[in-house]
Structure formats: structure tokens, C-alpha cells
Design a protein around this motif. Structure first.
Motif, PDB file in Angstrom:
ATOM      1  N   TRP A  20     -10.371  -1.461   0.037  1.00 35.38           N
ATOM      2  CA  TRP A  20      -9.524  -0.833  -0.985  1.00 35.38           C
ATOM      3  C   TRP A  20      -8.496  -1.835  -1.503  1.00 35.38           C
ATOM      4  O   TRP A  20      -8.298  -1.955  -2.714  1.00 35.38           O
ATOM      5  N   LEU A  21      -7.848  -2.554  -0.603  1.00 38.05           N
ATOM      6  CA  LEU A  21      -6.865  -3.553  -1.026  1.00 38.05           C
ATOM      7  C   LEU A  21      -7.518  -4.648  -1.870  1.00 38.05           C
ATOM      8  O   LEU A  21      -6.932  -5.118  -2.843  1.00 38.05           O
ATOM      9  N   ALA A  22      -8.731  -5.035  -1.513  1.00 34.37           N
ATOM     10  CA  ALA A  22      -9.439  -6.053  -2.303  1.00 34.37           C
ATOM     11  C   ALA A  22      -9.714  -5.546  -3.712  1.00 34.37           C
ATOM     12  O   ALA A  22      -9.533  -6.282  -4.690  1.00 34.37           O
ATOM     13  N   PHE A  23     -10.140  -4.286  -3.823  1.00 33.91           N
ATOM     14  CA  PHE A  23     -10.394  -3.716  -5.155  1.00 33.91           C
ATOM     15  C   PHE A  23      -9.105  -3.520  -5.950  1.00 33.91           C
ATOM     16  O   PHE A  23      -9.144  -3.414  -7.172  1.00 33.91           O
ATOM     17  N   GLN A  24      -7.981  -3.498  -5.278  1.00 35.57           N
ATOM     18  CA  GLN A  24      -6.682  -3.413  -5.945  1.00 35.57           C
ATOM     19  C   GLN A  24      -6.136  -4.806  -6.282  1.00 35.57           C
ATOM     20  O   GLN A  24      -5.023  -4.926  -6.772  1.00 35.57           O
ATOM     21  N   ASP A  25      -6.932  -5.838  -6.012  1.00 40.87           N
ATOM     22  CA  ASP A  25      -6.504  -7.230  -6.195  1.00 40.87           C
ATOM     23  C   ASP A  25      -5.204  -7.512  -5.451  1.00 40.87           C
ATOM     24  O   ASP A  25      -4.313  -8.198  -5.955  1.00 40.87           O
ATOM     25  N   SER A  26      -5.093  -6.989  -4.252  1.00 39.97           N
ATOM     26  CA  SER A  26      -3.863  -7.110  -3.468  1.00 39.97           C
ATOM     27  C   SER A  26      -4.094  -7.770  -2.119  1.00 39.97           C
ATOM     28  O   SER A  26      -3.320  -7.561  -1.193  1.00 39.97           O
ATOM     29  N   ILE A  27      -5.126  -8.568  -2.018  1.00 39.71           N
ATOM     30  CA  ILE A  27      -5.430  -9.128  -0.708  1.00 39.71           C
ATOM     31  C   ILE A  27      -5.310 -10.651  -0.669  1.00 39.71           C
ATOM     32  O   ILE A  27      -5.202 -11.239   0.399  1.00 39.71           O
ATOM     33  N   LEU A  28      -5.276 -11.285  -1.814  1.00 38.75           N
ATOM     34  CA  LEU A  28      -5.168 -12.743  -1.846  1.00 38.75           C
ATOM     35  C   LEU A  28      -3.751 -13.164  -2.182  1.00 38.75           C
ATOM     36  O   LEU A  28      -3.100 -12.578  -3.050  1.00 38.75           O
ATOM     37  N   GLY A  29      -3.279 -14.201  -1.508  1.00 36.03           N
ATOM     38  CA  GLY A  29      -1.968 -14.750  -1.787  1.00 36.03           C
ATOM     39  C   GLY A  29      -1.893 -15.305  -3.195  1.00 36.03           C
ATOM     40  O   GLY A  29      -2.904 -15.668  -3.791  1.00 36.03           O
ATOM     41  N   THR A  30      -0.678 -15.382  -3.718  1.00 40.25           N
ATOM     42  CA  THR A  30      -0.495 -15.886  -5.084  1.00 40.25           C
ATOM     43  C   THR A  30       0.400 -17.113  -5.154  1.00 40.25           C
ATOM     44  O   THR A  30       0.352 -17.839  -6.134  1.00 40.25           O
ATOM     45  N   GLY A  31       1.217 -17.321  -4.160  1.00 36.64           N
ATOM     46  CA  GLY A  31       2.136 -18.458  -4.168  1.00 36.64           C
ATOM     47  C   GLY A  31       1.817 -19.410  -3.040  1.00 36.64           C
ATOM     48  O   GLY A  31       0.970 -19.129  -2.190  1.00 36.64           O
ATOM     49  N   PRO A  32       2.495 -20.549  -3.013  1.00 29.90           N
ATOM     50  CA  PRO A  32       2.196 -21.558  -1.987  1.00 29.90           C
ATOM     51  C   PRO A  32       2.322 -21.033  -0.550  1.00 29.90           C
ATOM     52  O   PRO A  32       1.488 -21.347   0.295  1.00 29.90           O
ATOM     53  N   ALA A  33       3.343 -20.241  -0.275  1.00 32.72           N
ATOM     54  CA  ALA A  33       3.547 -19.759   1.101  1.00 32.72           C
ATOM     55  C   ALA A  33       2.437 -18.804   1.532  1.00 32.72           C
ATOM     56  O   ALA A  33       1.862 -18.954   2.621  1.00 32.72           O
ATOM     57  N   THR A  34       2.131 -17.809   0.703  1.00 39.04           N
ATOM     58  CA  THR A  34       1.108 -16.832   1.100  1.00 39.04           C
ATOM     59  C   THR A  34      -0.277 -17.464   1.137  1.00 39.04           C
ATOM     60  O   THR A  34      -1.086 -17.131   2.007  1.00 39.04           O
ATOM     61  N   ILE A  35      -0.542 -18.389   0.227  1.00 44.19           N
ATOM     62  CA  ILE A  35      -1.834 -19.088   0.253  1.00 44.19           C
ATOM     63  C   ILE A  35      -1.942 -19.962   1.502  1.00 44.19           C
ATOM     64  O   ILE A  35      -2.980 -19.995   2.164  1.00 44.19           O
ATOM     65  N   ALA A  36      -0.862 -20.644   1.864  1.00 42.87           N
ATOM     66  CA  ALA A  36      -0.870 -21.485   3.065  1.00 42.87           C
ATOM     67  C   ALA A  36      -1.109 -20.643   4.316  1.00 42.87           C
ATOM     68  O   ALA A  36      -1.875 -21.045   5.211  1.00 42.87           O
ATOM     69  N   ILE A  37      -0.478 -19.485   4.391  1.00 39.03           N
ATOM     70  CA  ILE A  37      -0.682 -18.594   5.540  1.00 39.03           C
ATOM     71  C   ILE A  37      -2.140 -18.161   5.600  1.00 39.03           C
ATOM     72  O   ILE A  37      -2.759 -18.144   6.677  1.00 39.03           O
ATOM     73  N   HIS A 101       0.497  -0.383  -1.030  1.00 34.73           N
ATOM     74  CA  HIS A 101      -0.217  -1.487  -0.382  1.00 34.73           C
ATOM     75  C   HIS A 101       0.315  -1.726   1.026  1.00 34.73           C
ATOM     76  O   HIS A 101      -0.453  -1.998   1.953  1.00 34.73           O
ATOM     77  N   ILE A 102       1.620  -1.613   1.202  1.00 33.75           N
ATOM     78  CA  ILE A 102       2.217  -1.775   2.526  1.00 33.75           C
ATOM     79  C   ILE A 102       1.733  -0.662   3.451  1.00 33.75           C
ATOM     80  O   ILE A 102       1.396  -0.905   4.611  1.00 33.75           O
ATOM     81  N   LEU A 103       1.655   0.553   2.937  1.00 33.46           N
ATOM     82  CA  LEU A 103       1.180   1.680   3.735  1.00 33.46           C
ATOM     83  C   LEU A 103      -0.276   1.482   4.169  1.00 33.46           C
ATOM     84  O   LEU A 103      -0.621   1.710   5.335  1.00 33.46           O
ATOM     85  N   VAL A 104      -1.114   1.036   3.249  1.00 33.85           N
ATOM     86  CA  VAL A 104      -2.528   0.808   3.577  1.00 33.85           C
ATOM     87  C   VAL A 104      -2.662  -0.347   4.576  1.00 33.85           C
ATOM     88  O   VAL A 104      -3.459  -0.277   5.526  1.00 33.85           O
ATOM     89  N   ALA A 105      -1.876  -1.406   4.397  1.00 32.91           N
ATOM     90  CA  ALA A 105      -1.907  -2.535   5.334  1.00 32.91           C
ATOM     91  C   ALA A 105      -1.423  -2.096   6.718  1.00 32.91           C
ATOM     92  O   ALA A 105      -1.976  -2.524   7.739  1.00 32.91           O
ATOM     93  N   ALA A 106      -0.415  -1.238   6.755  1.00 34.43           N
ATOM     94  CA  ALA A 106       0.068  -0.721   8.039  1.00 34.43           C
ATOM     95  C   ALA A 106      -1.005   0.124   8.717  1.00 34.43           C
ATOM     96  O   ALA A 106      -1.191   0.045   9.944  1.00 34.43           O
ATOM     97  N   LEU A 107      -1.720   0.928   7.945  1.00 30.02           N
ATOM     98  CA  LEU A 107      -2.813   1.725   8.493  1.00 30.02           C
ATOM     99  C   LEU A 107      -3.909   0.811   9.042  1.00 30.02           C
ATOM    100  O   LEU A 107      -4.398   1.012  10.162  1.00 30.02           O
ATOM    101  N   ALA A 108      -4.292  -0.204   8.265  1.00 28.78           N
ATOM    102  CA  ALA A 108      -5.315  -1.151   8.724  1.00 28.78           C
ATOM    103  C   ALA A 108      -4.858  -1.854   9.998  1.00 28.78           C
ATOM    104  O   ALA A 108      -5.640  -2.008  10.949  1.00 28.78           O
ATOM    105  N   SER A 109      -3.603  -2.249  10.050  1.00 25.12           N
ATOM    106  CA  SER A 109      -3.071  -2.924  11.241  1.00 25.12           C
ATOM    107  C   SER A 109      -3.127  -2.004  12.453  1.00 25.12           C
ATOM    108  O   SER A 109      -3.489  -2.441  13.554  1.00 25.12           O
ATOM    109  N   THR A 110      -2.782  -0.755  12.260  1.00 28.33           N
ATOM    110  CA  THR A 110      -2.839   0.223  13.346  1.00 28.33           C
ATOM    111  C   THR A 110      -4.282   0.394  13.823  1.00 28.33           C
ATOM    112  O   THR A 110      -4.549   0.440  15.032  1.00 28.33           O
ATOM    113  N   LEU A 111      -5.204   0.473  12.895  1.00 27.15           N
ATOM    114  CA  LEU A 111      -6.615   0.623  13.251  1.00 27.15           C
ATOM    115  C   LEU A 111      -7.138  -0.600  13.999  1.00 27.15           C
ATOM    116  O   LEU A 111      -7.897  -0.468  14.970  1.00 27.15           O
TER     117      LEU A 111
END
Length: 145
Positions: A20-37, A101-111
Motif C-alpha cells: 500500500w505504501l509503495a502504491f502511495q509512492d511513500s516508500i522511497l527516500g527523497t533526500g540524501p539522508a533518507t536515501i543513504a539510510i 503513512h505513519i499509521l500504516v508504517a507503525a502497523l507494519a512494524s508491529t506486524l
């Protein structure tokens, strides 16, 4: 319900969250820090896969009969592959920060946490030495927990 069944259900639901996050285009980093992570997370995952070998590819938590792997990234983390997924996930969500997106990521992390717990229960049954290994090795964050 068995730990294997719980692990499969948690994995499928977490994969649904990531999809779901991928289809929302919310899974890839956009800046140097998030891309590096995310690059570092990808390298951690590759290192863990190479260390563990092909026996790590299965949908259900299923300890293999070979031996407990405690070398490579498993020396520092009990679950380096899940750690890599979580690091990449949160870096991507941080780059596209929204409450949903934070809520969905928290759910995924819990799972994924449920999946890790299920795997650990099965590992304790197969490898008596797992309890000692777990006492001295962090689950997801090195040197923390």
C-alpha cells in the motif's frame, strides 16, 4: 493457532502495508539522508542474506535444522533482515511524512514485531542455545534492544 500460522499471517499483513505504501509512492527516500539510510539498509539485507544463505527463504517462521547463525550481522542483531526492512520503511515514510503513512508504517512494524516474536518462540524450541544468544544480541537496533 500455531506460531507458524501467526508468522505467515503477520508477514502477509505487513507485506500488504508495504505494498500500500509503495502504491502511495511513500516508500522511497527523497533526500540524501533518507536515501543513504535506505542504501545502508539494502546493504545490511544483502549481508544478512549472504550470511544466512538460501535457507532463509520461506513464508512461515521455520527454523532450519542446520545450526543457529550467529556470525556476520547476526552477531549484532537477531533479525538483521527485518531490521533492514524497518530502517528502509521508516526512512521512506519520513521522506513523505503524513499521519496515514505513519499509521500504516507503525502497523507494519508491529506486524514484523509479531513475526519476529513467533520466530523466536520456534527458535527457542529448536536451539536451546538461542536463549543465551538472545540475552546478548539486540533484536533490531544494535546495542539497544
Amino acid at each position: 493457532m500455531s506460531w507458524k500460522t501467526i508468522s505467515v499471517l503477520a508477514f502477509l499483513a505487513a507485506a500488504g502495508c508495504l505494498t500500500w505504501l509503495a502504491f502511495q509512492d511513500s516508500i522511497l527516500g527523497t533526500g540524501p539522508a533518507t536515501i543513504a539510510i535506505q542504501i545502508a539498509a539494502g546493504l545490511l539485507m544483502v549481508w544478512a542474506r549472504l550470511t544466512f544463505g538460501v535457507r532463509s527463504f520461506h513464508a512461515a517462521a521455520d527454523p532450519t535444522a542446520d545450526s543457529l547463525v550467529t556470525r556476520g550481522p547476526y552477531h549484532y542483531l537477531r533479525h538483521p533482515i527485518y531490521a533492514a526492512v524497518l530502517y528502509a520503511l521508516w526512512a521512506g515514510v519520513a521522506a513523505h511524512c503524513s499521519a496515514l503513512h505513519i499509521l500504516v508504517a507503525a502497523l507494519a512494524s508491529t506486524l514484523f514485531g509479531v513475526r519476529m516474536f513467533a520466530e523466536e518462540q520456534l527458535l527457542r524450541q529448536v536451539y536451546p542455545e538461542y536463549a543465551e544468544y538472545a540475552r546478548h544480541t539486540s533484536r533490531v537496533f544494535p546495542f539497544l534492544f
